[in-house]
Design a protein around this motif. Structure first.
Motif, PDB file in Angstrom:
ATOM      1  N   ILE A  31       0.885  -1.167   0.000  1.00 32.78           N
ATOM      2  CA  ILE A  31       0.000   0.000   0.000  1.00 32.78           C
ATOM      3  C   ILE A  31       0.920   1.214   0.000  1.00 32.78           C
ATOM      4  O   ILE A  31       1.665   1.437   0.953  1.00 32.78           O
ATOM      5  CB  ILE A  31      -0.922   0.040   1.242  1.00 32.78           C
ATOM      6  N   ARG A  32       0.890   1.963  -1.096  1.00 32.47           N
ATOM      7  CA  ARG A  32       1.769   3.121  -1.250  1.00 32.47           C
ATOM      8  C   ARG A  32       0.956   4.403  -1.103  1.00 32.47           C
ATOM      9  O   ARG A  32      -0.113   4.535  -1.699  1.00 32.47           O
ATOM     10  CB  ARG A  32       2.410   3.079  -2.649  1.00 32.47           C
ATOM     11  N   GLY A  33       1.460   5.315  -0.326  1.00 32.05           N
ATOM     12  CA  GLY A  33       0.812   6.625  -0.194  1.00 32.05           C
ATOM     13  C   GLY A  33       1.513   7.639  -1.076  1.00 32.05           C
ATOM     14  O   GLY A  33       2.739   7.585  -1.251  1.00 32.05           O
ATOM     15  N   ILE A 221       5.628   5.616   1.620  1.00 38.14           N
ATOM     16  CA  ILE A 221       5.024   6.879   1.198  1.00 38.14           C
ATOM     17  C   ILE A 221       5.989   7.599   0.264  1.00 38.14           C
ATOM     18  O   ILE A 221       7.200   7.639   0.517  1.00 38.14           O
ATOM     19  CB  ILE A 221       4.737   7.770   2.441  1.00 38.14           C
ATOM     20  N   THR A 222       5.442   8.148  -0.831  1.00 39.18           N
ATOM     21  CA  THR A 222       6.220   8.988  -1.742  1.00 39.18           C
ATOM     22  C   THR A 222       5.725  10.420  -1.572  1.00 39.18           C
ATOM     23  O   THR A 222       4.516  10.654  -1.557  1.00 39.18           O
ATOM     24  CB  THR A 222       6.016   8.531  -3.204  1.00 39.18           C
ATOM     25  N   GLU A 232      10.999   9.455  -0.105  1.00 36.82           N
ATOM     26  CA  GLU A 232      10.248   8.206  -0.161  1.00 36.82           C
ATOM     27  C   GLU A 232      10.731   7.321   0.971  1.00 36.82           C
ATOM     28  O   GLU A 232      11.925   7.279   1.263  1.00 36.82           O
ATOM     29  CB  GLU A 232      10.484   7.500  -1.501  1.00 36.82           C
ATOM     30  N   GLY A 233       9.830   6.635   1.638  1.00 39.02           N
ATOM     31  CA  GLY A 233      10.235   5.751   2.722  1.00 39.02           C
ATOM     32  C   GLY A 233       9.049   5.267   3.518  1.00 39.02           C
ATOM     33  O   GLY A 233       7.899   5.442   3.109  1.00 39.02           O
ATOM     34  N   VAL A 238       9.469   9.123   6.596  1.00 36.78           N
ATOM     35  CA  VAL A 238       8.936  10.325   5.944  1.00 36.78           C
ATOM     36  C   VAL A 238       8.592  11.389   6.985  1.00 36.78           C
ATOM     37  O   VAL A 238       8.849  12.580   6.802  1.00 36.78           O
ATOM     38  CB  VAL A 238       7.705   9.941   5.084  1.00 36.78           C
ATOM     39  N   ARG A 239       8.044  10.931   8.100  1.00 36.63           N
ATOM     40  CA  ARG A 239       7.648  11.864   9.156  1.00 36.63           C
ATOM     41  C   ARG A 239       8.850  12.642   9.693  1.00 36.63           C
ATOM     42  O   ARG A 239       8.752  13.815  10.028  1.00 36.63           O
ATOM     43  CB  ARG A 239       6.995  11.078  10.299  1.00 36.63           C
TER      44      ARG A 239
END
Ligand SMILES: Nc1ncnc2c1ncn2[C@@H]1O[C@H](COP(=O)(O)OP(=O)(O)OP(=O)(O)O)[C@@H](O)[C@H]1O
Length: 256
Positions: A31-33, A221-222, A232-233, A238-239
């Motif tokens: 699942i990619r955001g 997440i990108t 990306e990570g 990402v946070r």
């Protein structure tokens, strides 16, 4: 294995460069955001992948095949299927009929067969209705098959939009803001649905502005900003990324 590979993708609209040489790959089953401030290029990326807009340059490879340059329905048939932020339903049709129309793309009957209602067409239509019921059960709308789509509450309309997309038998589902405009309960149900979709083997890439949803749901997440990929990570990576925090400074969104 990477299911989707976007290489050096550029999308220009007149003088505006909406996407500027992006590389992005999505692995099967994740699942990619896709996040980023307003105007970052997220929707344009979805439009490029689904063939809605022709690309300016670069490549989009899906399941090892080039899909850029194909028509939207051809890309959809290959299993790369998108939903829209604003649900597009056949308002006068029932919930069931809406999904059957989605099914039609893969239905096994000819134009003449449909017109003449041959036994083969009738069998195929019965199969389409059976599949539509199964999908609606799966998304939690199994008890309102005959309701008119137009009168459904927002959360149900969104679930129906996803059911229609599932009827096209996606391998990769692109979800445009699945939780937009939802209350907490509806959001929780949507998150659960997206996880269950992934558990059936479908890869998911989603645009979402609600950071709680993105951080809780996505494997990776990108982050886009001004048409480029700035990070990306995993959600934790990402946070903590200073560039991401910088990109969001001054915007309403908070990388909580
Ligand atoms: N059809 C179009 N014609 C002209 N410019 C466009 C078109 N589509 C997008 N753009 C421009 O491309 C840039 C990226 O827009 P896009 O809608 O992809 O961003 P986004 O990240 O999805 O933003 P939002 O979060 O606000 O939906 C913006 O500057 C936008 O104005």
């Amino acid at each position: 294995m990477n299911q989707l590979e976007i290489r050096k993708l550029t999308m220009k609209f007149g003088g505006v460069t909406a996407i500027d040489g992006i590389d992005l790959s999505v692995a099967e089953g994740e699942i990619r955001g896709l996040i980023g401030p307003n105007g970052a290029g997220k929707t344009t990326l979805f439009n490029a992948c689904s063939g809605r807009y022709p690309i300016t340059s670069g490549e989009i490879i899906f399941g090892g095949e080039r899909v850029h340059g194909l028509k939207p329905h051809e890309i959809c048939r290959k299993g790369l299927v998108r939903t829209f932020q604003h649900v597009t339903l056949f308002k006068g049709f029932s919930v069931l009929k809406n999904v059957m129309v989605g099914n039609h793309l893969h239905a096994n009957h000819s134009y003449w067969g449909s017109l003449l209602r041959t036994p083969r067409t009738r069998r195929s239509e019965a199969e389409s209705a059976r599949r539509a019921r199964e999908i609606l059960e799966f998304v939690g709308l199994g008890n309102i098959l005959d309701r008119e789509a137009a009168g459904l509450p927002h959360g149900h309309q969104k679930a129906l939009g996803i059911a229609i997309a599932l009827a096209a038998q996606p391998k990769l589902l692109l979800l445009d803001e699945p939780c937009a405009g939802m209350n907490n309960d509806e959001s929780r149900e949507m998150i659960d649905l997206v996880r269950r979709i992934r558990d059936t083997g479908i890869t998911v890439m989603l645009i979402e502005h609600d950071m709680k949803v993105v951080m809780g749901l996505c494997d990776r997440i990108t982050v886009l900003s001004f048409g480029t990929c700035i990070a990306e990570g995993t959600p934790a990576e990402v946070r903590e990324n200073p560039e991401v925090r910088e990109a969001y400074l001054g915007s309403q969104a908070n990388v909580a």
